[in-house]
Design an enzyme around this catalytic site. Structure first.
Site, PDB file in Angstrom:
ATOM      1  N   TYR A  93      48.442  12.057  14.383  1.00  0.00           N
ATOM      2  CA  TYR A  93      47.458  13.096  14.052  1.00  0.00           C
ATOM      3  C   TYR A  93      48.086  14.483  14.021  1.00  0.00           C
ATOM      4  CZ  TYR A  93      43.120  10.350  14.426  1.00  0.00           C
ATOM      5  OH  TYR A  93      42.090   9.481  14.228  1.00  0.00           O
TER       6      TYR A  93
ATOM      7  N   LYS B 282      53.072  -0.832  19.013  1.00  0.00           N
ATOM      8  CA  LYS B 282      53.615  -1.646  17.919  1.00  0.00           C
ATOM      9  C   LYS B 282      55.134  -1.635  18.073  1.00  0.00           C
ATOM     10  CE  LYS B 282      53.046  -4.050  14.099  1.00  0.00           C
ATOM     11  NZ  LYS B 282      52.441  -5.389  14.095  1.00  0.00           N
TER      12      LYS B 282
ATOM     13  N   ASP C 285      47.964  -5.151  16.604  1.00  0.00           N
ATOM     14  CA  ASP C 285      47.256  -6.141  15.767  1.00  0.00           C
ATOM     15  C   ASP C 285      46.684  -7.252  16.632  1.00  0.00           C
ATOM     16  OD1 ASP C 285      49.900  -6.853  16.328  1.00  0.00           O
ATOM     17  OD2 ASP C 285      50.269  -7.800  14.387  1.00  0.00           O
TER      18      ASP C 285
ATOM     19  N   ASP D 176      41.935   5.468  18.297  1.00  0.00           N
ATOM     20  CA  ASP D 176      40.801   5.786  17.420  1.00  0.00           C
ATOM     21  C   ASP D 176      40.187   4.487  16.905  1.00  0.00           C
ATOM     22  OD1 ASP D 176      39.080   7.326  15.733  1.00  0.00           O
ATOM     23  OD2 ASP D 176      40.442   6.929  14.052  1.00  0.00           O
TER      24      ASP D 176
ATOM     25  N   ASP E  43      36.554   2.276  18.391  1.00  0.00           N
ATOM     26  CA  ASP E  43      35.408   1.928  17.532  1.00  0.00           C
ATOM     27  C   ASP E  43      35.121   0.437  17.614  1.00  0.00           C
ATOM     28  OD1 ASP E  43      35.076   4.530  16.595  1.00  0.00           O
ATOM     29  OD2 ASP E  43      34.828   3.903  14.506  1.00  0.00           O
TER      30      ASP E  43
HETATM   31  C1  IPM Z   1      36.969  10.184  16.729  1.00  0.00           C
HETATM   32  C2  IPM Z   1      36.824  10.544  15.287  1.00  0.00           C
HETATM   33  C3  IPM Z   1      37.820  11.643  14.957  1.00  0.00           C
HETATM   34  C4  IPM Z   1      39.204  11.102  15.225  1.00  0.00           C
HETATM   35  C5  IPM Z   1      37.730  12.200  13.541  1.00  0.00           C
HETATM   36  C6  IPM Z   1      36.327  12.641  13.204  1.00  0.00           C
HETATM   37  C7  IPM Z   1      38.710  13.320  13.335  1.00  0.00           C
HETATM   38  O1  IPM Z   1      36.992   9.426  14.491  1.00  0.00           O
HETATM   39  O2  IPM Z   1      36.801  11.091  17.573  1.00  0.00           O
HETATM   40  O3  IPM Z   1      37.222   9.020  17.024  1.00  0.00           O
HETATM   41  O4  IPM Z   1      39.795  10.436  14.364  1.00  0.00           O
HETATM   42  O5  IPM Z   1      39.727  11.337  16.303  1.00  0.00           O
HETATM   43 MG    MG Z   2      37.116   7.590  15.595  1.00  0.00          MG
END
Ligand code: IPM
Ligand code: MG
Length: 358
Positions: A142, A191, A223, A247, A251
């Site tokens: 990032y 990885k 993975d 990230d 999710d």
């Molecule tokens: C998160 C989001 C952010 C990230 C985006 C919106 C920049 O997906 O906080 O997980 O990738 O960190």
């Molecule tokens: Mg995210």
């Protein structure tokens, strides 16, 4: 005690869920005799509209001077056509980097009452789920060097993923400390079969592990980790990983709990300073309709009380109230199921407030 909280409602459903979270915090203030003072600040799309920049300097300066930051969500279709460096999401990256928030804690907890919302089979999920993802937040791909260059295949673009020893060491420490307070089990995800940055990551994590002999550490390729999370999620206790892997995996972990509308997060720097926000985004499709689930933001306030302000009892109070309201069958649309009582954003906030007051 009096506490200064910077509040960034942001875009989409951000302002509605923040409103409920603040009502909850004020209820805690009344009950326990704390004073919470709020500075409402702009960041994200609304700041672009007003100042032509996603993160106005004033917002960052005020956040720095406060005790903690509470954020709703940023972004929306209105700003999606802007070039990457001007988009609302840049406000998040700017806040994380600017405030030195290198440790992102993302707990994935499946509430007993929401077991039906979990998309995995009951025999896989067993007694429930309680995983803590610790994501490095101010390094890696990032924030690495970016650029464009000509290649034999035409124009190329690149983002460099680099980790330095000090960055890995400090996030590993946070993760080991977290594991010590839980099941004493830590999985480091990388990885290292391909990436040099991951080989370094793994070596440093091994070094930090020497200070935590009680913690059982294992390493997993990303993975495989993605696969194991849906195959047998309960093998995990604490997961530590870099910015981009974290990230993605957070999710995935959140979905196992049934709704991304339930999960809070904390982004911490040195000295327990932190920014607290729901994991979900700005959900522009349901904004302004009293449909959003405020629980993730309310639980973020609970994390703020615990991690930054050291108010554990107050934090537990909120968590218990949320659990009771869910056990009583109240649901926002995202977690609604047969036989439950459907409520809106404000009603959900109020039910939690009533519970705290009892
Ligand atoms: C998160 C989001 C952010 C990230 C985006 C919106 C920049 O997906 O906080 O997980 O990738 O960190
Ligand atoms: Mg995210």
């Amino acid at each position: 005690m009096s506490y200064n909280i910077s509040v960034i409602p942001g875009d989409g459903i951000g302002p509605e869920v923040i409103e409920e979270a603040i009502r909850v915090l004020n209820t805690i203030g009344e009950k326990y005799n704390h004073e919470f003072l709020y500075a409402k600040l702009l960041a994200g799309g609304c700041a672009i509209d007003e100042y032509d920049e996603a993160l106005p300097a004033e917002t960052l300066v005020t956040c720095e001077a406060s005790d903690a930051v509470l954020l709703g969500a940023v972004g929306g279709p209105k700003w999606d056509t802007l070039p990457a460096e001007k988009r609302p999401e840049q406000a998040l990256l700017g806040l994380r980097k600017g405030l030195g928030l290198f440790a992102n804690l993302r707990p994935a907890i499946l509430f007993e009452a929401l077991k039906d919302a979990c998309p995995l089979k009951p025999e896989i999920i067993g007694d429930g789920l309680d995983i803590s993802v610790v994501r490095e937040l101010t390094g890696g791909i990032y924030f690495g060097e970016k650029g464009e260059k000509d290649t034999e295949f035409g124009k190329g673009a690149y983002d460099v993923k680099m980790y330095a020893e000090g960055e890995v060491k400090r996030i590993a420490k946070v993760a080991f400390e977290m594991a010590m307070k839980r099941e004493k089990k830590l999985t480091s995800v990388d990885k290292a079969n391909i990436l040099r940055s991951s080989i370094l990551w793994r070596r440093v994590v091994e070094e930090v592990a020497k200070d935590y002999p009680e913690v059982e550490l294992n390493h997993m390729y990303v993975d495989n980790a993605a696969m194991q999370l849906v195959r047998d999620p309960n093998q995990f206790d604490v997961i530590v990983t870099g910015n981009m892997f974290g990230d993605i995996l957070s999710d995935e972990a959140s979905m196992i709990t049934g709704s991304i509308g339930m999960l809070p997060s904390a982004s911490l720097g040195e000295n327990n300073f932190g920014m607290y926000e729901p994991i979900h985004g700005s959900a522009p499709d349901i904004a302004g309709q009293n449909l959003a689930n405020p629980i993730a933001t309310i639980m973020s306030v609970a994390m703020m009380l615990k991690y930054t302000l050291g108010l554990t009892k107050e934090s537990d109070d909120i968590e218990k109230a949320v659990e009771t309201v869910l056990n009583n069958g109240y649901r926002t649309g995202d977690i609604m199921s047969d036989g439950m009582k459907s409520v809106g954003t404000v009603e959900m906030g109020q039910l939690i407030i009533d519970e705290i007051k009892k």
